[in-house]
Design a protein around this motif. Structure first.
Motif, PDB file in Angstrom:
ATOM      1  N   GLU A 166       0.840  -1.190   0.000  1.00 24.56           N
ATOM      2  CA  GLU A 166       0.000   0.000   0.000  1.00 24.56           C
ATOM      3  C   GLU A 166       0.873   1.236   0.000  1.00 24.56           C
ATOM      4  O   GLU A 166       1.729   1.398   0.880  1.00 24.56           O
ATOM      5  N   GLY A 167       0.679   2.102  -0.988  1.00 24.38           N
ATOM      6  CA  GLY A 167       1.432   3.328  -1.056  1.00 24.38           C
ATOM      7  C   GLY A 167       0.939   4.357  -0.055  1.00 24.38           C
ATOM      8  O   GLY A 167      -0.128   4.202   0.551  1.00 24.38           O
ATOM      9  N   LEU A 172      -2.254   1.063  -4.649  1.00 25.60           N
ATOM     10  CA  LEU A 172      -1.722  -0.283  -4.494  1.00 25.60           C
ATOM     11  C   LEU A 172      -0.654  -0.536  -5.547  1.00 25.60           C
ATOM     12  O   LEU A 172      -0.868  -0.274  -6.734  1.00 25.60           O
ATOM     13  N   PHE A 173       0.489  -1.036  -5.107  1.00 22.95           N
ATOM     14  CA  PHE A 173       1.556  -1.448  -6.013  1.00 22.95           C
ATOM     15  C   PHE A 173       1.651  -2.965  -6.003  1.00 22.95           C
ATOM     16  O   PHE A 173       1.623  -3.586  -4.934  1.00 22.95           O
ATOM     17  N   ARG A 197       0.429   0.002 -10.720  1.00 22.51           N
ATOM     18  CA  ARG A 197      -0.129   0.888  -9.689  1.00 22.51           C
ATOM     19  C   ARG A 197      -1.616   1.062  -9.962  1.00 22.51           C
ATOM     20  O   ARG A 197      -2.020   1.394 -11.085  1.00 22.51           O
ATOM     21  N   LEU A 198      -2.407   0.805  -8.917  1.00 23.01           N
ATOM     22  CA  LEU A 198      -3.859   0.829  -9.036  1.00 23.01           C
ATOM     23  C   LEU A 198      -4.461   1.695  -7.939  1.00 23.01           C
ATOM     24  O   LEU A 198      -3.863   1.878  -6.866  1.00 23.01           O
ATOM     25  N   ASN A 199      -5.651   2.210  -8.208  1.00 21.79           N
ATOM     26  CA  ASN A 199      -6.454   2.757  -7.134  1.00 21.79           C
ATOM     27  C   ASN A 199      -6.972   1.618  -6.268  1.00 21.79           C
ATOM     28  O   ASN A 199      -6.952   0.441  -6.663  1.00 21.79           O
ATOM     29  N   ARG A 200      -7.458   1.961  -5.108  1.00 19.33           N
ATOM     30  CA  ARG A 200      -7.909   0.958  -4.146  1.00 19.33           C
ATOM     31  C   ARG A 200      -8.996   0.049  -4.715  1.00 19.33           C
ATOM     32  O   ARG A 200      -9.091  -1.132  -4.365  1.00 19.33           O
ATOM     33  N   ASP A 201      -9.821   0.577  -5.628  1.00 20.77           N
ATOM     34  CA  ASP A 201     -10.905  -0.227  -6.200  1.00 20.77           C
ATOM     35  C   ASP A 201     -10.493  -0.971  -7.458  1.00 20.77           C
ATOM     36  O   ASP A 201     -11.330  -1.589  -8.125  1.00 20.77           O
ATOM     37  N   GLY A 202      -9.213  -0.915  -7.821  1.00 24.09           N
ATOM     38  CA  GLY A 202      -8.720  -1.606  -9.007  1.00 24.09           C
ATOM     39  C   GLY A 202      -8.703  -0.756 -10.259  1.00 24.09           C
ATOM     40  O   GLY A 202      -8.182  -1.188 -11.290  1.00 24.09           O
ATOM     41  N   ARG A 238       8.746   6.070  -0.509  1.00 22.45           N
ATOM     42  CA  ARG A 238       9.270   5.596  -1.791  1.00 22.45           C
ATOM     43  C   ARG A 238       9.055   4.088  -1.926  1.00 22.45           C
ATOM     44  O   ARG A 238       9.138   3.349  -0.957  1.00 22.45           O
ATOM     45  N   PHE A 239       8.801   3.667  -3.156  1.00 23.69           N
ATOM     46  CA  PHE A 239       8.493   2.275  -3.476  1.00 23.69           C
ATOM     47  C   PHE A 239       9.766   1.570  -3.940  1.00 23.69           C
ATOM     48  O   PHE A 239      10.423   2.003  -4.897  1.00 23.69           O
ATOM     49  N   TRP A 240      10.114   0.477  -3.251  1.00 24.35           N
ATOM     50  CA  TRP A 240      11.306  -0.309  -3.564  1.00 24.35           C
ATOM     51  C   TRP A 240      10.907  -1.750  -3.871  1.00 24.35           C
ATOM     52  O   TRP A 240       9.924  -2.257  -3.322  1.00 24.35           O
TER      53      TRP A 240
END
Length: 376
Positions: A166-167, A172-173, A197-202, A238-240
């Motif tokens: 969760e970002g 969502l990643f 990368r998506l919104n919470r609802d997909g 940051r996303f790793w």
């Protein structure tokens, strides 16, 4: 950048309430010496079969996935029970029920997220993301629904990814392996070898880097990945990811939108037959890893430590090794590495931080979940 040295089985969750499957473990701690001093490692949940992902509920209990298709709820002071209502999974090779994630607002929503290998047409399978509500008694998933299913993934049994994190903005990643078809990692018309990368609802965020680009899959956040089986968000948001190389060249990558990480054009590894991969180690327009290992350690789960339990590890990345049976504690300031190695760290599949700040990990080799704390 720094270097460190058979037909598929389909498994469906049963519709009836499961019986207790695992009794509580009588906790005994092992003291393990490390270069940063001694730590205590305690077995908390035993009797697991190829555990893959672990996530914590607000009360400190855990959800644990097993690759063959089981989701377990390990309560704090009681038994471990099987959760019903899981998706049908393609349990072949590296495929199956994979990651589990509990979002920050679970106490209000009771929503959980799962990644898994989904059966597709023609005997193929691809990485999918699903959401569901965990029942009030913690024994069933309710309203299970797919939020995302990758383009046809292929019939091979390797390289599904697949972590979900969760970002900081509730996006969502998800990491997706190239499914053993390496050239597709450079093809934006498919999801192979990408992070998404998506919104919470997909749905797809409007600011994703390839939205509106003809032919490109709009969910893609980055591409040119081989098989990222570890991912986390650091304290700066940051996303790793950490991903498997071939023979050498396992990587830690800081993922930025639209970046091409080069696989299979560039790599610090080589093919398993000893021949070179692609065009070398660098190429204009392709990102370099922040850190890499050669020889490969077969990295899996990843977690940035808050420093709550181990102040000296604040901001450090903890990464499990499936090959050399240890947990790497990496300092991102210079990528120096401390190794936590013991009888308990046999094929570490996932690493996570509990609500109390302790470090937990899953051992495939021992079939157990362990808790790591400082010695008293």
């Amino acid at each position: 950048m720094k270097r460190s040295v058979l037909a598929p089985r389909f498994v469906r969750g049963c519709a009836l309430l499961s019986a207790v499957v695992i009794a509580p473990v009588f906790a005994t701690a092992a003291v393990v010496e490390t270069d940063d001093g001694p730590v205590e490692i305690t077995e908390m949940v035993g009797g697991l079969t190829e555990p893959w992902g672990i996530a914590f509920l607000p009360d400190g209990s855990q959800l644990i996935t097993e690759r063959d298709g089981r989701l377990l709820h390990a309560t704090v002071d009681g038994p471990t029970v099987e959760v019903t209502g899981v998706p049908e999974v393609w349990a072949e090779g590296q495929g199956g029920l994979l990651d589990v994630m509990v979002p920050a607002d679970f106490a209000e929503t009771r929503e959980v997220f799962l990644t898994y290998s989904k059966p597709q047409d023609g005997g193929e399978a691809g990485t999918a993301l699903a959401s569901a509500r965990l029942s009030d008694n913690g024994t069933a998933l309710e309203g299970l629904a797919d939020l995302f299913v990758m383009t046809p993934g292929g019939s091979r049994g390797q390289h599904f990814g697949s972590r979900v994190v969760e970002g900081p903005d509730a996006h969502l990643f998800v990491t997706i392996g190239e499914r053993g078809n390496r050239d597709l990692a450079q093809d934006l018309t498919v999801h192979n070898g990408t992070t998404i990368r998506l919104n919470r609802d997909g749905s797809v965020p409007e600011d994703n880097p390839f939205v509106g680009q003809e032919g490109a899959q709009p969910e893609i956040w980055s591409y040119g990945h081989r098989n990222a089986q570890g991912a986390d968000i650091d304290a700066e948001g940051r996303f790793w990811v950490v991903e498997h190389g071939a023979q050498g060249g396992d990587e830690v990558n800081l993922v930025e939108p639209g970046v091409n990480f080069g696989w299979p054009v560039i790599s610090y590894g080589q093919n398993y037959n000893g021949t070179p991969i692609g065009e070398g180690q660098t190429k204009e327009g392709m990102a370099q890893p922040a850190h890499y290992w050669d020889p490969s350690i077969a990295p899996s789960g990843m977690a940035f430590h808050s420093g709550t339990a181990f102040p000296d590890w604040e901001g450090h990345a903890l990464v499990g090794s499936l090959k050399f049976n240890y947990i790497a504690v990496l300092d991102p300031s210079d990528w120096s590495e401390v190794q936590i190695e013991s009888d308990e760290t046999l094929r570490v599949r996932d690493v996570a931080e509990a609500p109390d700040g302790s470090v937990w990990f899953l051992s495939v080799g021992n079939g157990a979940a362990y808790r790591m704390t400082p010695t008293e």
